[in-house]
Design an enzyme around this catalytic site. Structure first.
Site, PDB file in Angstrom:
ATOM      1  N   GLU A 144      -2.171  13.674   6.490  1.00  0.00           N
ATOM      2  CA  GLU A 144      -0.823  14.232   6.367  1.00  0.00           C
ATOM      3  C   GLU A 144      -0.469  15.107   7.559  1.00  0.00           C
ATOM      4  OE1 GLU A 144      -0.105  16.383   2.726  1.00  0.00           O
ATOM      5  OE2 GLU A 144       2.028  16.627   3.203  1.00  0.00           O
ATOM      6  N   GLU A 150       6.200  15.832  -4.427  1.00  0.00           N
ATOM      7  CA  GLU A 150       5.437  17.059  -4.180  1.00  0.00           C
ATOM      8  C   GLU A 150       6.485  18.147  -3.926  1.00  0.00           C
ATOM      9  OE1 GLU A 150       1.605  18.053  -1.547  1.00  0.00           O
ATOM     10  OE2 GLU A 150       3.463  18.023  -0.427  1.00  0.00           O
TER      11      GLU A 150
END
Ligand SMILES: [Mn+2]
Length: 278
Positions: free
Chosen positions: A154, A248
């Site tokens: 990420e 998220e």
């Protein structure tokens, strides 16, 4: 066809973090199913914090998938990082992530390396930090491949890491190091801070994108900020992205309403030939 996903955190001490559901799995997984999500993404204290057999049973009963498992608690709770100046901490970080890869692989779910990538620490040469990072990504990706899953790396914004922050730099990092079996995570919240154009960044990274964190500019559920979500999702459509859009996001104003708002936004944005008003 993009798929919907919602996050569940099982770490009570991080209750202010960006995860939609917080209750135990017996409560959260049926809730996720009821709202219509295709899968859940789990954030746990460690790989052995969850009873894998119980999880398998719940997922099968509810007919819902496990999209990915987060490793961030390794950093936040245990102080681990792949680029720590301390060799013992790097080794423990590696072991922690390896165990998480094994846990996720049972469900075909990749592990995500986000905050566990760490930072270029004081008194560490930048090149050295990158050598540690790419060395770890390579070994962990090989382990993931042996378990038939990919590894997800990420890109985080500048306030969370001083390594790299943009998708294009992630592509370059993997290419230059010749690392395979790693896909990039495009987190729309981080991208809103770092990218010149979210759409162009997605189109340029193309098939290297393996997971998406679906949140608005302020980390609230999509539709509660000023993100141009329509163009971001259109870009994902352009590259033929068929993975998850995983919420998220902060559980704002509360977990149930956050989940429902996310589902509304997901449906509006992924419906073909329609205006996305989220
Ligand atoms: Mn993220």
């Amino acid at each position: 066809m993009m798929k919907s996903c919602v996050t569940i955190s099982l770490v009570p001490t991080l209750r202010k973090g960006p995860w939609i559901f917080w209750d135990d799995l017996e409560v959260s997984i049926p809730k996720a199913k009821r709202v219509g999500f295709d899968a859940v993404e789990l954030f746990t204290a460690s790989a052995d914090a969850v009873d894998a057999d119980g999880l398998a049973e719940l997922l099968a009963t509810e007919r819902i998938g496990l999209a990915a498992v987060g490793t961030g608690a390794g950093k936040v709770l245990h102080g681990l990082s792949l680029t720590s100046a301390d060799a013992d901490v790097r080794r423990q970080a590696h072991e922690y992530i390896t165990a998480m890869i094994d846990f996720g692989a049972r469900f075909g779910a990749p592990a995500i390396i986000g905050s566990m990538q760490g930072n270029v620490e004081k008194d560490v040469e930048r090149a050295q930090a990158f050598a540690w990072l790419t060395g770890s990504l390579r070994t962990l990706a090989e382990h993931a491949a042996a378990c038939n899953v990919t590894l997800i790396y990420e890109l985080l914004n500048r306030y969370e890491t001083n390594l790299i922050n943009r998708l294009a730099d992630g592509v370059t990092l993997l290419e230059e190091a010749g690392i395979t079996n790693v896909k990039l995570l495009a987190d729309l919240f981080h991208m809103n801070i770092e990218e010149v154009s979210i759409g162009d960044a997605i189109r340029n990274a193309g098939g290297q994108i393996g997971h998406v964190h679906f949140a608005d500019s302020n980390r609230r559920p999509v539709g509660n900020g000023h993100m141009d979500i329509k163009s971001a999702v259109a870009a994902l459509g352009d590259i033929g992205y068929s993975g998850y859009l995983s919420a998220e996001a902060l559980p704002w104003p509360d977990p149930n309403r956050a989940a429902e708002q996310t589902m509304r936004a997901f449906q509006e944005c992924t419906r073909s030939n329609s205006e996305c008003s989220a």
